[in-house]
Motif scaffolding. Structure first.
Motif, short mmCIF file in Angstrom:
data_model
loop_
_atom_site.label_atom_id
_atom_site.label_comp_id
_atom_site.label_asym_id
_atom_site.label_seq_id
_atom_site.Cartn_x
_atom_site.Cartn_y
_atom_site.Cartn_z
N VAL B 85 0.84 -1.21 0.00
CA VAL B 85 0.00 0.00 0.00
C VAL B 85 0.88 1.26 0.00
O VAL B 85 0.65 2.19 -0.78
N ALA B 95 -4.23 3.44 -3.01
CA ALA B 95 -4.38 2.11 -2.44
C ALA B 95 -4.91 2.17 -1.01
O ALA B 95 -4.59 3.08 -0.25
N ILE B 96 -5.73 1.19 -0.67
CA ILE B 96 -6.26 1.02 0.70
C ILE B 96 -6.24 -0.48 1.00
O ILE B 96 -6.83 -1.26 0.27
N GLY B 97 -5.51 -0.85 2.05
CA GLY B 97 -5.27 -2.27 2.31
C GLY B 97 -6.31 -2.91 3.21
O GLY B 97 -6.75 -2.30 4.18
N PHE B 98 -6.65 -4.15 2.90
CA PHE B 98 -7.69 -4.84 3.66
C PHE B 98 -7.35 -6.30 3.96
O PHE B 98 -6.66 -6.96 3.18
#
Lengths: 263, 263
Positions: B85, B95-98
């Motif tokens: 990310v 970007a957005i991390g999950f």
């Protein structure tokens, strides 16, 4: 303006599975909009020990080298954050876990110091926070859960003080919300006598803080918490309290207990 | 319908810092809406080795016990996810991390098996994916980056196959998007002869897959990838390809290379 609680929890709570679960129960029952910020606990130190990564100190100050950063990023943003999120989801709280790198939510600057290179330590201020996007996520009825990891938008992750993260998030969101910042820890509040839980000081102003500090009445752990709490109240956060972690529900429902921070 | 790329990358790429950086450059240049799904790589195995956590096998199948899960959650959802990310953010990709626990994005069921208890392994299907919320996040111009960690909404995290996560996300989002699913790996595509990069099979259908399997032409690593790819094409994903990771940009811009998966 809608009410928003920004709640900070620390290491000792995270290390105690049962106490953490009780706390998350209380947190999930808050009816208003809310954000959780968590510190690290002993897990990172334990892992560093097991891996033989030594804590580096320069002039008595802790340094975050690359090896330590890698551990801290894993433990805070991975292990702890995702476990807290999974537990909140179980309790029907729509938690969504973040580091500051995610969606550029918190952009830090590498700490600058004349004599010491602190390594991967990031400093932040109110404008570091992407308050617009956080507001949008809150409008989707999500409950952001922040680990104490930030980034510099140059590809680097940083270790950032969790008390400071809670303070700057509360400051940044005070533009759109009536924010109450709650520092939860293992004491009843700021204590006149650290061994007497009945000696809670009901309110602490900047002036009180200076006096208490001069009198040597503030133990080491509470100093940065109070500095960050005062920083919040000076920057338009509506209410700031230091409360005992088991008293979260009681504080919110009955406005009971803790130390209020005043201008 | 808007075009959406769901791009899966695996361990070998993640272990190679320079190659990963080149790949993320190409990924960040995709103009259409996009999602990244990443596997784990050797980092988790290396960490388990260093910590003396043994890999458990029952009847030759790998088991995810609690200790292994803790390591995998840290490494995948913390270390790897946040580093990817941060690097994408540097490349101006939002970007957005999950993990699947975040915002209940992917709810898994503990794997059930008559003889083997696989431990913390989660199975998922199309309906496991919170496609509505993912769509809302995409509309905010965010680029979701998924690690291969899911949860059961009962407080447990799970280890889930990253190829499967990419497949079910692609399936679930095909309701709202024209989805192209790209499995990126270190080969030019499915090869007639694994030692000859020029022997790419242009397209593989269910029938071809059965034949190739019977003929013993599919090496072990590619089997689950093909099964997940076929699962996607059977469940309304518009296009599915297996391509070489260095060819991502070339594939998207020039429709060049790789193996297309057909009904």
């Amino acid at each position: 303006m809608d009410k928003l609680f920004v709640v900070k929890i620390g290491g000792a709570l995270i290390d105690d599975e049962e106490l953490l679960d009780q706390f998350l129960d209380q947190f999930s029952q808050i009816k208003e909009k809310k954000i959780l910020v968590h510190g690290g606990g002993k897990l990172a130190t334990d892992l560093a020990d097991k891996l033989g990564v030594e804590q580096k100190l320069v002039n008595g100050r802790r340094i975050t080298d690359k090896e330590t950063l890698d551990i801290v990023a894993m433990v805070y943003a991975g292990g702890i954050n995702k476990n807290i999120v999974a537990k909140l989801q179980q309790k029907k709280c729509k938690a969504i876990g973040f580091s500051g790198a995610d969606a550029n939510l918190i952009k830090a600057k590498k700490r600058e110091h004349a004599e010491i290179d602190f390594g991967f330590v990031g400093d932040i201020e109110k404008k570091s926070v992407n308050n617009k996007l956080i507001s949008k996520l809150i409008k989707l009825e999500l409950v952001p859960v922040f680990s104490a990891i930030t980034h510099d938008k140059k590809g680097n992750l940083f270790n950032t003080n969790a008390d400071t993260i809670a303070s700057v998030i509360a400051q940044a969101l005070s533009k759109k919300y009536d924010v109450e910042l709650l520092y939860c820890f293992d004491k009843e509040g700021v204590l006149e006598n650290v061994n007497d839980p009945d000696s809670v000081i009901k309110s602490v102003s900047s002036e009180d803080f200076s006096t208490l500090k001069e009198e040597g009445k503030l133990h080491k752990g509470i100093l940065p918490k109070l500095e960050n709490a005062l920083g919040a109240i000076k920057n338009n956060v509506n209410k700031v309290f230091l409360i005992k972690e088991t008293q979260l529900k009681n504080h919110i429902e009955n406005h009971h207990g803790g130390t209020e921070i005043c201008l």
